[in-house]
Design an enzyme around this catalytic site. Structure first.
Site, PDB file in Angstrom:
ATOM      1  N   ASP A  54      -3.785 -41.408 -30.744  1.00  0.00           N
ATOM      2  CA  ASP A  54      -4.489 -40.261 -30.886  1.00  0.00           C
ATOM      3  C   ASP A  54      -3.775 -38.813 -31.534  1.00  0.00           C
ATOM      4  OD1 ASP A  54      -7.211 -41.008 -29.879  1.00  0.00           O
ATOM      5  OD2 ASP A  54      -6.461 -40.920 -27.830  1.00  0.00           O
ATOM      6  N   CYS A  97       7.680   0.040 -29.709  1.00  0.00           N
ATOM      7  CA  CYS A  97       8.871  -0.581 -28.908  1.00  0.00           C
ATOM      8  C   CYS A  97       8.896  -1.923 -29.453  1.00  0.00           C
ATOM      9  CB  CYS A  97       8.841  -0.340 -27.459  1.00  0.00           C
ATOM     10  SG  CYS A  97       8.881   1.265 -26.842  1.00  0.00           S
ATOM     11  N   CYS A 132       5.630   0.709 -25.220  1.00  0.00           N
ATOM     12  CA  CYS A 132       4.390   0.580 -26.113  1.00  0.00           C
ATOM     13  C   CYS A 132       4.702  -0.316 -27.275  1.00  0.00           C
ATOM     14  CB  CYS A 132       4.008   2.059 -26.634  1.00  0.00           C
ATOM     15  SG  CYS A 132       5.433   2.785 -27.811  1.00  0.00           S
ATOM     16  N   ASP A 173     -12.254 -39.001 -28.021  1.00  0.00           N
ATOM     17  CA  ASP A 173     -11.945 -40.364 -28.276  1.00  0.00           C
ATOM     18  C   ASP A 173     -12.428 -41.245 -26.944  1.00  0.00           C
ATOM     19  OD1 ASP A 173     -10.252 -42.948 -28.613  1.00  0.00           O
ATOM     20  OD2 ASP A 173      -9.186 -42.233 -26.801  1.00  0.00           O
ATOM     21  N   CYS A 226      23.776 -36.442 -49.808  1.00  0.00           N
ATOM     22  CA  CYS A 226      23.220 -35.690 -48.929  1.00  0.00           C
ATOM     23  C   CYS A 226      23.605 -34.188 -49.047  1.00  0.00           C
ATOM     24  CB  CYS A 226      23.394 -36.189 -47.582  1.00  0.00           C
ATOM     25  SG  CYS A 226      22.660 -37.814 -47.078  1.00  0.00           S
ATOM     26  N   ASP A 284      -6.158 -39.076 -25.516  1.00  0.00           N
ATOM     27  CA  ASP A 284      -4.994 -39.362 -24.653  1.00  0.00           C
ATOM     28  C   ASP A 284      -3.868 -40.291 -24.953  1.00  0.00           C
ATOM     29  OD1 ASP A 284      -6.573 -41.716 -24.379  1.00  0.00           O
ATOM     30  OD2 ASP A 284      -6.170 -41.926 -22.497  1.00  0.00           O
ATOM     31  N   CYS A 326      26.261 -38.822 -46.623  1.00  0.00           N
ATOM     32  CA  CYS A 326      27.170 -39.192 -47.548  1.00  0.00           C
ATOM     33  C   CYS A 326      27.092 -38.076 -48.535  1.00  0.00           C
ATOM     34  CB  CYS A 326      26.409 -40.270 -48.333  1.00  0.00           C
ATOM     35  SG  CYS A 326      24.976 -39.868 -49.059  1.00  0.00           S
TER      36      CYS A 326
END
EC number: 7.2.2.9
Length: 826
Positions: free
Chosen positions: A717, A96, A93, A514, A29, A713, A26
């Site tokens: 987590d 560069c 090098c 965990d 925003c 996992d 809108c």
């Protein structure tokens, strides 16, 4: 104001920079974004268009693209940003690298640019409206060649180009050596072998000898040595000298002085008309030899990527009607049915439809034992089928396959810069100009204060200073070690998603884990069900399993599986509700049912104390006690146990051997957690942690300045993985956990953690060795080349020896980095 003035003024005003923005809905925003952008220092005006979802920003000076992007993000919107990789040729090098990065960052719309000398690639982050041609033009204007890199995992073209460069350098070295050898023998032979000098005088003559030397040296300098001039001279004219410029200055000084001595010796002071043709030619030859050896070594640093690229087959046998037709792998689409025969490589990721076999996944996980595959099993592109045959349906192709993602992760890590490189970047920014200044001062000092012939001494020592300085060694010290280290890690099934983790992982003091799916197999089993008075075990299990059937939690799967194995029929449940960390509730056969930890019942008036002795017994044996209530009455205590992974004890011991403290973070009750900790020798336990409390647990572990690496996992987590100093995800875990991690263990085996730490330590140690060599080499030998030892013992460094030392310094750094390929952490 005249029209000319108006044109001149408008030309002086930089063009506005466009930014794509997502999430605006809108006019409010629009205003919010305009206000946020206008507050960025250096922004003259900002106009946001809701329909096009773009912002046009006018800057007063140099565009602060990064500042605008940050302002948009802070305002709560998402800027449209493109990350494109470019191949950059001609860099030699660290100077560069600094020059190209600076050139890229001046392009309007470029937020950031990172260039890697070892990979010869630049990663540019820019807004969606930027013309890629402008980025390429900036690189070319800086004096380098550029090409857009192709999609990750699509081609080995960069390696082909590197092999071509190696072959070209080999030819140039041979040509240069063929031209230099007679020149060197004639000149040096005249000094050390009187017979040679007499033969030259009698058969060739001094004047013709000088002409021959001039011809040979000129052929070397402007033949094989022309590549130094093509890069070095333009950079000198831009006042941005690099290593090529040092070679050009040094060899041209020696060659130019010799030309004057040959054709206009009267212009030089008496006794100084000496020639140094052999020095100029030998310098070019030795430096070309060094570049050739360097190119070969660079090729070996990227062996890991080459091997990963080589895993992908070129074709696949796809079902078309009643037969299987061989097609290019690029033509495979999601949903295709593919046939795999014994010994064939699996072309893309997919799910097995029928058949049975064992698949070697060692190139992905690092685990040597083949994995059985049957209907419903997942297969990964690049792995090798052993002795069976099966068909599978493609689920991921092209850049979406696991192999392509692994290659991308490795390339991203290899292209990253570590904090340790900050000092190198600061030094290399002024290194080459400083060397030129030292060479000028050396020439002046020897010319004014040196012995006779002063001009000769001044020239030789100034050339030696120019030639011996080696910014290449400093520039290659860090990126080559990162390339080899991360590549070796990938071979062992350890993916460093962020190069910074290579440095931070070695600094970890605490390894926080965990429990479920990390220490354990993540496949709980129902071990006990003790009913309360008035209830039957199977009756309770029927109610509990019917409710848990709506949950995706591993414990729920264990309960449902146990009910089915006992032949207990499940009935539909309603009003299902799950509360993470507490349990589930709902209705089964019209009765309210609740299953969960003891804390879930305290707020609903159900007393679980009748099972306190049983809970203590189960907890002390490492089982997780849960309670079930039916129709508002305590019905049973249930215990589940998640088996410890076979390699977990070995991994914990290895972490202790590295001097690390191991902590376990779990939602289990204290008694169960302590029992598992005693079994595994874990030092610290944080128990009864709700999913959203893992971040606080990590923060507590970090108290006192301790560095924490967290291993997890699951989806819950992810915040803790982000909060930790280093987040390590188990590769068998969820996508969101992997995305939040800095390191991924592809095998899902905890033994990869001590291996990753050992690799981290080995890589950083290797980087420090390289940096010490590079800095010590330049700090010690540049003064020697300038002649500081001459007053003490009469020692001067020949430009030829200086060239040999410079050529070998980069080779030493690369060779040292390549030692990481043989690292085999236990």
């Amino acid at each position: 104001m005249t029209a000319f003035t108006q044109i001149e003024k408008s030309a002086a005003v930089p063009a506005p920079t466009d930014f794509g923005i997502e999430g605006m809905t809108c006019a409010s925003c629009v205003r919010r974004v305009e206000k946020a952008i206008s507050a960025v220092p250096g922004v003259a005006s900002a106009t946001v268009n809701l329909a096009t979802e773009r912002a046009s920003v006018q800057f007063t000076g140099a565009p602060d693209t990064g500042g605008v992007l940050l302002a948009i993000e802070k305002a709560g919107y998402e800027p449209k940003v493109i990350i494109q990789e470019f191949g950059i040729e001609g860099m030699t090098c660290a100077s560069c690298v600094s020059r190209v990065e600076k050139a890229l960052r001046t392009v309007p719309g470029v937020a950031d640019a990172s260039v890697n000398l070892a990979t010869e690639k630049g990663t540019v982050r820019f807004v969606s409206g930027v013309d890629v041609a402008a980025i390429e033009a900036a690189v070319r204007d800086a004096g380098y060649d550029v090409r857009k890199a192709k999609a990750s995992g699509a081609t080995a073209e960069p390696e082909d180009r590197r092999e071509l460069e190696t072959r070209t350098l080999k030819r140039l070295v041979i040509l240069s050596a063929v031209l230099t050898l007679p020149l060197f023998l004639v000149e040096m032979g005249s000094h050390f072998m009187p017979g040679v000098h007499e033969w030259i005088m009698e058969n060739i003559g001094m004047r013709h000898n000088l002409y021959i030397q001039f011809a040979l040296a000129t052929a070397v300098l402007f033949g094989p040595g022309l590549r130094f001039f093509r890069k070095g001279v333009p950079n000198l004219l831009r006042w941005t000298p690099d290593m090529n410029s040092l070679v050009v200055l040094g060899t041209t000084a020696a060659w130019g002085y010799s030309v004057v001595a040959t054709f206009a010796s009267g212009l030089l002071p008496s006794g100084t008309a000496n020639v140094y043709y052999e020095a100029a030619a030998v310098i070019v030859t030795l430096i070309l030899l060094g570049r050739y050896l360097e190119a070969r070594a660079k090729g070996r640093t990227s062996q890991a990527i080459k091997r990963l690229l080589g895993l992908q087959p070129k074709t696949a046998f796809v079902a078309h009607g009643d037969e299987f037709v061989e097609i290019q792998i690029s033509d495979v689409v999601v949903g295709d049915v593919i046939r795999i025969r014994p010994g064939e490589k699996i072309p893309v990721d997919g799910t097995v439809l029928d058949g049975n076999s064992y698949v070697d996944e060692s190139m992905i996980t690092g685990e040597p034992v083949p994995v059985q595959k049957a209907a419903g099993a997942e297969v990964v592109g690049g792995t090798i089928n052993k002795n069976g045959s099966f068909t599978f349906r493609a689920t991921k192709v092209g850049g979406d396959t696991l192999l392509a993602q692994i290659i991308k992760m490795v390339e991203t890590a290899q292209g990253s810069k570590l904090p340790i490189q900050a000092l190198v970047d600061k030094v290399t920014a002024w290194f080459v100009p400083a060397v030129i200044l030292v060479a000028v001062l050396t020439f002046a000092a020897w010319y004014v204060f040196g012995p006779s012939p002063a001009l000769t001494f001044a020239l030789v020592n100034a050339v030696a200073v120019l030639i011996i300085a080696c910014p290449c060694a400093m520039g290659l010290a860090t990126p080559t070690s990162i390339m080899v280290g991360t590549g070796r890690a990938a071979e062992l099934g350890i993916l460093f998603r962020k190069g910074e983790a290579l440095q931070s992982l070695r600094e970890a003091d605490v390894i926080a884990l965990d429990k479920t799916g990390t220490l354990t197999k993540g496949r709980p089993e129902l071990t006990d069900i003790v009913p309360a008075d008035g209830f039957e075990a199977d009756e309770v299990l029927s109610f509990v399993a019917s409710l848990e059937a709506l949950s995706e939690h591993p414990i729920a799967e264990a309960i449902v599986s146990a009910a089915k194995s006992r032949g207990i029929a499940l009935v539909p449940a309603t009003d299902f509700e799950a509360t993470p960390g507490f349990g589930v509730r709902g209705a089964v056969s019209g009765l309210p049912v609740q299953v969960g930890a003891d804390r879930a019942f305290s707020g609903v008036g159900i007393d679980v104390s009748p099972f306190v002795v049983e809970a203590e017994r189960l907890g002390n044996s490492g089982k997780s006690p849960l309670y079930a209530a039916i129709d508002g009455r305590l019905a049973a205590i249930i215990a589940v146990s998640d088996p410890i992974k076979d390699t977990t004890p070995q991994a914990i011991k290895a972490l202790h051997d590295l001097g690390l403290k191991v902590a376990m973070i779990t939602g289990d009750n204290r008694r169960t957690a302590d029992a598992i900790a005693r079994q595994l020798g874990i030092d610290e336990v944080v128990a009864e942690v709700l999913p959203d409390g893992k971040v606080d647990a990590v923060k507590r572990l970090r108290e006192g300045g301790r560095k924490v690496a967290f291993i997890g996992d699951g989806i819950n987590d992810a915040p803790a993985l982000t909060e930790a100093d280093v987040g390590i995800a188990v590769g068998t875990g969820t996508d969101i956990a992997i995305e939040s991690a800095d390191v991924v263990l592809m095998s899902g085996d905890l033994i990869g953690v001590p291996k990753a730490i050992a690799l981290s330590k080995a890589t950083i140690r290797n980087i420090k060795q390289n940096l010490f060599w590079a800095f010590a080499y330049n700090v010690s030998l540049v003064p020697v080349a300038a002649g500081v030892l001459y007053p003490l013992n009469g020692t001067l460094l020949s430009p030829i020896l200086a060239a040999a030392a410079m050529a070998m310094s980069s080779v030493f750094v690369l060779g040292n980095a390549l030692r990481l390929r043989s690292v085999n952490p236990a």
